[in-house]
Write a protein that holds these residues in place. Structure first.
Motif, PDB file in Angstrom:
ATOM      1  N   GLN A   6       0.844  -1.191   0.000  1.00 19.05           N
ATOM      2  CA  GLN A   6       0.000   0.000   0.000  1.00 19.05           C
ATOM      3  C   GLN A   6       0.883   1.245   0.000  1.00 19.05           C
ATOM      4  OE1 GLN A   6      -3.413   0.373  -0.126  1.00 19.05           O
ATOM      5  NE2 GLN A   6      -2.970   2.532  -0.318  1.00 19.05           N
ATOM      6  N   SER A   7       0.705   2.080  -0.998  1.00 20.54           N
ATOM      7  CA  SER A   7       1.475   3.317  -1.066  1.00 20.54           C
ATOM      8  C   SER A   7       1.021   4.285   0.026  1.00 20.54           C
ATOM      9  CB  SER A   7       1.303   3.984  -2.434  1.00 20.54           C
ATOM     10  OG  SER A   7       1.991   5.214  -2.477  1.00 20.54           O
ATOM     11  N   VAL A   8       1.965   4.782   0.796  1.00 20.94           N
ATOM     12  CA  VAL A   8       1.654   5.747   1.844  1.00 20.94           C
ATOM     13  C   VAL A   8       2.609   6.924   1.736  1.00 20.94           C
ATOM     14  CG1 VAL A   8       0.734   4.028   3.440  1.00 20.94           C
ATOM     15  CG2 VAL A   8       3.177   4.556   3.482  1.00 20.94           C
ATOM     16  N   GLY A   9       2.258   8.004   2.407  1.00 24.24           N
ATOM     17  CA  GLY A   9       3.135   9.169   2.404  1.00 24.24           C
ATOM     18  C   GLY A   9       2.334  10.446   2.407  1.00 24.24           C
ATOM     19  N   PRO A  10       3.021  11.590   2.573  1.00 25.23           N
ATOM     20  CA  PRO A  10       2.306  12.868   2.642  1.00 25.23           C
ATOM     21  C   PRO A  10       1.558  13.224   1.371  1.00 25.23           C
ATOM     22  CG  PRO A  10       4.697  13.197   2.504  1.00 25.23           C
ATOM     23  CD  PRO A  10       4.477  11.736   2.756  1.00 25.23           C
ATOM     24  N   GLY A  11       2.001  12.710   0.235  1.00 20.78           N
ATOM     25  CA  GLY A  11       1.291  13.009  -1.005  1.00 20.78           C
ATOM     26  C   GLY A  11      -0.100  12.406  -1.020  1.00 20.78           C
ATOM     27  N   ARG A  12      -0.183  11.125  -0.734  1.00 23.35           N
ATOM     28  CA  ARG A  12      -1.479  10.460  -0.691  1.00 23.35           C
ATOM     29  C   ARG A  12      -2.355  11.030   0.422  1.00 23.35           C
ATOM     30  NH1 ARG A  12      -1.958   5.178  -2.897  1.00 23.35           N
ATOM     31  NH2 ARG A  12      -3.966   5.101  -1.802  1.00 23.35           N
ATOM     32  N   LEU A 408       6.213  16.781  -3.892  1.00 24.25           N
ATOM     33  CA  LEU A 408       7.545  16.164  -3.895  1.00 24.25           C
ATOM     34  C   LEU A 408       7.424  14.665  -3.641  1.00 24.25           C
ATOM     35  CD1 LEU A 408      10.645  16.109  -3.804  1.00 24.25           C
ATOM     36  CD2 LEU A 408      10.498  16.777  -1.389  1.00 24.25           C
ATOM     37  N   ASP A 409       6.619  14.295  -2.656  1.00 29.93           N
ATOM     38  CA  ASP A 409       6.437  12.885  -2.321  1.00 29.93           C
ATOM     39  C   ASP A 409       5.862  12.104  -3.503  1.00 29.93           C
ATOM     40  OD1 ASP A 409       6.170  10.589  -0.453  1.00 29.93           O
ATOM     41  OD2 ASP A 409       4.035  10.966  -0.706  1.00 29.93           O
ATOM     42  N   LEU A 410       4.858  12.663  -4.144  1.00 30.85           N
ATOM     43  CA  LEU A 410       4.239  11.967  -5.272  1.00 30.85           C
ATOM     44  C   LEU A 410       5.188  11.876  -6.472  1.00 30.85           C
ATOM     45  CD1 LEU A 410       0.663  13.502  -5.034  1.00 30.85           C
ATOM     46  CD2 LEU A 410       1.338  11.156  -4.456  1.00 30.85           C
ATOM     47  N   THR A 411       5.974  12.925  -6.682  1.00 29.51           N
ATOM     48  CA  THR A 411       6.945  12.895  -7.779  1.00 29.51           C
ATOM     49  C   THR A 411       7.987  11.811  -7.535  1.00 29.51           C
ATOM     50  OG1 THR A 411       6.623  15.277  -8.110  1.00 29.51           O
ATOM     51  CG2 THR A 411       8.548  14.281  -9.154  1.00 29.51           C
ATOM     52  N   MET A 412       8.426  11.694  -6.288  1.00 26.73           N
ATOM     53  CA  MET A 412       9.351  10.611  -5.946  1.00 26.73           C
ATOM     54  C   MET A 412       8.697   9.251  -6.168  1.00 26.73           C
ATOM     55  SD  MET A 412      11.146  12.203  -2.505  1.00 26.73           S
ATOM     56  CE  MET A 412      11.938  10.653  -2.052  1.00 26.73           C
ATOM     57  N   ALA A 413       7.438   9.127  -5.760  1.00 27.06           N
ATOM     58  CA  ALA A 413       6.739   7.852  -5.931  1.00 27.06           C
ATOM     59  C   ALA A 413       6.659   7.454  -7.392  1.00 27.06           C
ATOM     60  CB  ALA A 413       5.335   7.950  -5.337  1.00 27.06           C
ATOM     61  N   LEU A 414       6.433   8.427  -8.261  1.00 26.75           N
ATOM     62  CA  LEU A 414       6.226   8.135  -9.677  1.00 26.75           C
ATOM     63  C   LEU A 414       7.520   8.039 -10.470  1.00 26.75           C
ATOM     64  CD1 LEU A 414       3.134  10.464 -10.105  1.00 26.75           C
ATOM     65  CD2 LEU A 414       3.134   7.958 -10.185  1.00 26.75           C
ATOM     66  N   THR A 415       8.641   8.309  -9.816  1.00 33.02           N
ATOM     67  CA  THR A 415       9.942   8.165 -10.485  1.00 33.02           C
ATOM     68  C   THR A 415      10.777   7.045  -9.889  1.00 33.02           C
ATOM     69  OG1 THR A 415      10.879   9.851  -9.026  1.00 33.02           O
ATOM     70  CG2 THR A 415      10.089  10.597 -11.170  1.00 33.02           C
TER      71      THR A 415
END
Length: 437
Positions: A6-12, A408-415
Motif C-alpha cells: 500500500q502506497s503511503v506518504g504525505p502526497g497520498r 515532492l512525495d508523489l513525484t518521488m513515488a512516480l519516479t
C-alpha cells in the motif's frame, strides 16, 4: 507470489484530505496550483505589499530566468520499481529534518500581515519545516523562537556597519536556540526595484521590518546616542509636513516598541528608522569579515547569495557549514544568472560533500525534485508561503507547505525514488521540448 504494498506518504494523505473534503463541497483555502495561488494573493494584498513581496529587480528578467531554468530540465520517471513508501527526511548540518524544505527569510512581511513572522513560525512548527528567521522582520527573534517548539530555526544576519551590533544579533540568535546562522551576502545595498520605487514605498522607512533592531540593546544604544547628539546640537527636523508624512509618522510610531501615545511624543521611533537605514547593511562586506565568524559564533555558518563557482570555493575554503545558491528571488540584480543554473556549476566546482541549498524560483514539489537531482541538499521556499499567508494567514502557510511536500512525495513515488538520496542526476535530462530563447 509478490505481496501487494500500500502506497503511503504525505502526497497520498494530502490528496485524500482534499478529495474527501470535496465530497461535501469544501475546497482548499489556498489554490493548489502556483499560478492560481499567485493570482488569489494579488487580489487580497495591498499594492505596496504586493510590489515588495512579488516584485523583482529591474525588468524582472532574473525572475523569469529562474523559472526558465526549471523549464530547461525534464524529469524522467522510472517504472515497475516496486517502491511503495518514501523517506523524505534529510540530515542537514547535524539535524534530521522531515523533508528537504525550509522556509526562506522574507523581510517586511508586515506588509502582508501584521503578524507575518509569528504566522510563519507557528506554521513551521505545525508542519515540522524549519524556518529561517528574517533579520528584517517585525517580530523579535525571541518571540518567534518561542512559537517553534522542537522544530529547528535558523537566523538570518545582515552585516551591519556597526560591528558591535553584528555581535549582539549573533548572540541573540545563539540564545534563541538557533541551529545555524545564515549570512546574506547579496544585499549590501538594495537593488533597483521599480515596483517599489514607482510607489515611493520602502517598508523600513515606515517602521516596518525593523523589529529585530528596535528590540536589540546595542541598536537602542546607538539610537539614544544619536538622539542625544541631535538634541545637543539643536538640529531641527527638516521633514515637510504633508498628509503622507503624517501617515508615515503614525506607521513608524505604531510599529515602535511601547505605547503609541508615548512614542508619538518621543524622537526615538523616527530616529530608529533613520538609524536602521544608515547602518543595517555594510556595503564594504568582504571575505575578511566572513572569516571573523570563526571566533564570533559557535553556530554553523551558512552563506546565502552564492552564484559563482569561485565564490563557492572561497566559502568552502573558509570552512563555512553550507552555502545557499540564491539570487535573492530576482530582487537584487536584473538579468542575473538563474539560481538553478548556478547550482549546477557550483556543485561541480566544490564536489558532492559540502552542504548546498537552493533558493529562488522554487514554486512546486516538482521544482524541489529537480533541484535535488541537480545537486541541492535542500531547498528554500519563499514567495509561495507568503502568498498563502496573504490569503489565509497561518493556515494558508501550512497549506502551501503541505502542497509542496505532497507533490515532492508523489513525484518521488512516480519516479521510483524511495529516499531523497535516490533523487539523482539520472532522473532529469535537458528538456527536449524546451523552445525558449
Amino acid at each position: 507470489m509478490v505481496e501487494p504494498a500500500q502506497s503511503v506518504g504525505p502526497g497520498r494523505e494530502r490528496q485524500g484530505a482534499i478529495y474527501s473534503a470535496g465530497v461535501t463541497g469544501a475546497r482548499p483555502l489556498v489554490p493548489t496550483s502556483f499560478a492560481d495561488l499567485e493570482r488569489a494573493a494579488q487580489r487580497v494584498a495591498s499594492p505596496k505589499g504586493w510590489a515588495y513581496v512579488a516584485g523583482g529587480a529591474g525588468e524582472g528578467r532574473t525572475m523569469r530566468n529562474n523559472r526558465a531554468a526549471f523549464d530547461r530540465w525534464a524529469i524522467v520517471p522510472r517504472m515497475a520499481h516496486g517502491g511503495a513508501t518514501r523517506d523524505l527526511s534529510v540530515d542537514l548540518l547535524g539535524t534530521r529534518l522531515s523533508s528537504p524544505l525550509l522556509l526562506a527569510p522574507v523581510g517586511a512581511g508586515q506588509l502582508i500581515d501584521p503578524d507575518a513572522d509569528l504566522h510563519t513560525a507557528r506554521a513551521a512548527a505545525s508542519t515540522g519545516v524549519p524556518y529561517i528567521f528574517t533579520n528584517q522582520g517585525g517580530t523579535p527573534m525571541e518571540e518567534a523562537a518561542a512559537e517553534m517548539g522542537s522544530t529547528p530555526h535558523w537566523v538570518q544576519l545582515y552585516w551591519s556597519t556597526d560591528e558591535r551590533l553584528v555581535d549582539s544579533l549573533i548572540g541573540r540568535a545563539e540564545a534563541s536556540g538557533a541551529t545555524a546562522l545564515v549570512v546574506t551576502l547579496d544585499t549590501t545595498t538594495l537593488g533597483w526595484r521599480p515596483q517599489d520605487l514607482t510607489l515611493g514605498s520602502l517598508p523600513f522607512a515606515q517602521g516596518l521590518g525593523i523589529g529585530q533592531y528596535t528590540s536589540d540593546p546595542r541598536f537602542r544604544d546607538i539610537v539614544a546616542q544619536r538622539v542625544a547628539a541631535a538634541k545637543a546640537s539643536g538640529a531641527a527636523s527638516d521633514v515637510k509636513v504633508t498628509l503622507q508624512a503624517i501617515r508615515s509618522l503614525i506607521s513608524i510610531t505604531r510599529n515602535h516598541p511601547g505605547s503609541f501615545w508615548t512614542n508619538i511624543r518621543s524622537p526615538l521611533p523616527r530616529a530608529s528608522v533613520e538609524t536602521f537605514l544608515d547602518i543595517y547593511s555594510n556595503p564594504g562586506l568582504s571575505w575578511d569579515h566572513i572569516a571573523t565568524l570563526r571566533d564570533r559564533t559557535r553556530l554553523p555558518v551558512v552563506l546565502k547569495g552564492i552564484l559563482h563557482p569561485d565564490d563557492a570555493r572561497r566559502a568552502v575554503d573558509l570552512g563555512v557549514a553550507g552555502i545557499v545558491v540564491s539570487n535573492h528571488g530576482g530582487r537584487q540584480v536584473d538579468s542575473s544568472i538563474a539560481s538553478l543554473d548556478a547550482l549546477v556549476d557550483v556543485r561541480e566546482a566544490i564536489g558532492p560533500e559540502p552542504t548546498v541549498l537552493l533558493d529562488s524560483g522554487i514554486r512546486t514539489g516538482a521544482d524541489v525534485f529537480t533541484a535535488l537531482a541537480l545537486g541541492a541538499d535542500a531547498c528554500l521556499l519563499g514567495r509561495p508561503y507568503m502568498y498563502g499567508m496573504a490569503i489565509a494567514g497561518q493556515q494558508g502557510v501550512e497549506e502551501v507547505i503541505a502542497n509542496v511536500v505532497a507533490e515532492l512525495d508523489l513525484t518521488m513515488a512516480l519516479t521510483g525514488a524511495t529516499d531523497v538520496k535516490d533523487v539523482s542526476r539520472d532522473l532529469v535530462v535537458p528538456n527536449p521540448s524546451w523552445t525558449g530563447a
